[in-house]
Write an enzyme that holds these catalytic residues in place. Sequence first.
Site, PDB file in Angstrom:
ATOM      1  N   SER A 154       0.865  -1.179   0.000  1.00 16.15           N
ATOM      2  CA  SER A 154       0.000   0.000   0.000  1.00 16.15           C
ATOM      3  C   SER A 154       0.900   1.228   0.000  1.00 16.15           C
ATOM      4  CB  SER A 154      -0.885  -0.036   1.259  1.00 16.15           C
ATOM      5  OG  SER A 154      -1.570   1.187   1.423  1.00 16.15           O
ATOM      6  N   LYS A 189      -1.426  -0.973  -4.255  1.00 10.05           N
ATOM      7  CA  LYS A 189      -2.583  -0.154  -3.882  1.00 10.05           C
ATOM      8  C   LYS A 189      -2.055   1.256  -3.706  1.00 10.05           C
ATOM      9  CE  LYS A 189      -4.811   0.379   0.636  1.00 10.05           C
ATOM     10  NZ  LYS A 189      -5.514  -0.317   1.733  1.00 10.05           N
ATOM     11  N   LYS A 220      -2.996   5.250  -2.422  1.00 12.26           N
ATOM     12  CA  LYS A 220      -3.950   6.092  -1.714  1.00 12.26           C
ATOM     13  C   LYS A 220      -4.357   7.196  -2.675  1.00 12.26           C
ATOM     14  CE  LYS A 220      -3.796   4.284   2.496  1.00 12.26           C
ATOM     15  NZ  LYS A 220      -4.978   3.659   3.109  1.00 12.26           N
ATOM     16  N   ASP A 232      -7.369   3.356  -2.662  1.00  6.55           N
ATOM     17  CA  ASP A 232      -7.997   3.488  -1.341  1.00  6.55           C
ATOM     18  C   ASP A 232      -8.075   4.974  -0.995  1.00  6.55           C
ATOM     19  OD1 ASP A 232      -8.883   3.301   1.266  1.00  6.55           O
ATOM     20  OD2 ASP A 232      -7.117   2.244   2.040  1.00  6.55           O
ATOM     21  N   GLU A 289     -11.447   1.247  -2.811  1.00  6.16           N
ATOM     22  CA  GLU A 289     -11.650   1.026  -1.372  1.00  6.16           C
ATOM     23  C   GLU A 289     -12.114   2.303  -0.683  1.00  6.16           C
ATOM     24  OE1 GLU A 289      -8.158  -0.756   0.384  1.00  6.16           O
ATOM     25  OE2 GLU A 289      -8.800  -0.362   2.439  1.00  6.16           O
ATOM     26  N   ASP A 325     -13.736  -0.803   3.897  1.00  8.71           N
ATOM     27  CA  ASP A 325     -12.774  -0.974   4.980  1.00  8.71           C
ATOM     28  C   ASP A 325     -13.423  -0.388   6.234  1.00  8.71           C
ATOM     29  OD1 ASP A 325     -10.674  -0.676   6.804  1.00  8.71           O
ATOM     30  OD2 ASP A 325      -9.266   0.230   5.415  1.00  8.71           O
ATOM     31  N   LYS A 383      -9.878  -6.427   8.751  1.00  5.18           N
ATOM     32  CA  LYS A 383      -8.801  -6.156   9.704  1.00  5.18           C
ATOM     33  C   LYS A 383      -9.339  -6.601  11.054  1.00  5.18           C
ATOM     34  CE  LYS A 383      -7.278  -1.952   7.324  1.00  5.18           C
ATOM     35  NZ  LYS A 383      -7.152  -0.487   7.381  1.00  5.18           N
ATOM     36  N   GLY A 437      -4.286  -3.922   6.466  1.00  5.57           N
ATOM     37  CA  GLY A 437      -3.178  -3.711   7.398  1.00  5.57           C
ATOM     38  C   GLY A 437      -3.302  -2.372   8.095  1.00  5.57           C
TER      39      GLY A 437
END
Length: 368
Positions: free
Chosen positions: A135, A161, A163, A188, A213, A238, A262, A290
């Site tokens: 990520s 991934k 952000k 995400d 996400e 998430d 998670k 994570g």
Amino acid sequence: MKIDRVEIRQIHLPFISPFQTSGWVENGNNSVIVKVFSEGIAGWGESSVGRFPNYIEETSSTVLSLQKEVLVSLMLKKDITHPGELSDIFKNVRGNRFAISGLESAVWDLWCKTKKQNLSKFLGGKRERVAVGVSLGIPENKKELLSLCEKYLSKGYQRIKIKIKPGWDVEPLKGIRKRWPDIMLQVDANGAYSIKEIKILESLDKYNLLMIEQPFHYDDLLYHSVLQKGIKTPVCLDESITSPDKAVEALIMDACRVINIKPGRVGGIVNAIIIHHICRKNKIPVWCGGMMETGIGRAVNVCLASLPGFTLPGDISANSRYFKRDIVENPFELNSDGTLTVPTESGHGAIVDEKYLNKITINKTIIK
Ligand code: OSB
Ligand code: MG
């Protein structure tokens, strides 16, 4: 089994480089680490929250105070024949899921050790290796992003991934797709978009993403379902999935077609497994998210990700992607096939380097 002593500590373990999301920057892991004892055997757990309530409501200080003032006294000296009983012991506690989860995973670790059982095996894990990705936080510019992608792809990570936030979405994706048209890629937003910006999110459909996400607010299901109905790309939730009931609601509403699990966010391993089972029955793929955990939380995540429904690569990178030195003696290394090897030791498998842990401890309390 009776828990006769609990050690609770707050740590600060610096990251190799700061992690920038759509809304905040994190310079290190500020987890609360717990060690629970029964008749001389110890189990370890981690509540991997930040110092500021930017991801969800909990912080290191809420976790610390709740564990010290409420949770530990509820479980101390109780006869626990199975870690699943903690949900009953904590049944009147609202929220505070990360606080509960750190204690619950320590009890799982301890209990498995007393039974000489490995956590993954015990939970029904079917894999010896779990697929992992990386990520990437929001960098200074596109050039830096591409060189980070290059770096982690060449190490063998199976997917990237990134952000995103309004203004940092289409351009970085164009850049990555131009250079790597076929890699597994996902985004995400940590809730950075409002419903007024739905058009931008719809336009991401053409980048062949594995998922988008948590584009909307951390507590939302409705707007996510509006988005999901209008795009091909799976929406992944998430922050919004805080319990098995929330997962069921999300599936009923078609608010997502993938779930990031998670253990901390859903109140522990038991709830994580229930959500895994619900999703598996409904053919909804899940993956293990994570929280930039230390080796303790990471070991739990790897064990969890060995369950059969975890069919997408997890945000579980090798410890060295985050820390120069971790608080465990057996950090995970990335295998050449882009996987981490599931521990086989008793418990979750993390062997804590207590000397180094003491060095990075900010405060410690013992309750007995
Ligand atoms: O939203 O998945 C998230 C890190 C901290 C808090 C929330 C998130 C993340 C990550 C990094 O994306 C996951 C990791 O590599 O541990
Ligand atoms: Mg996320």
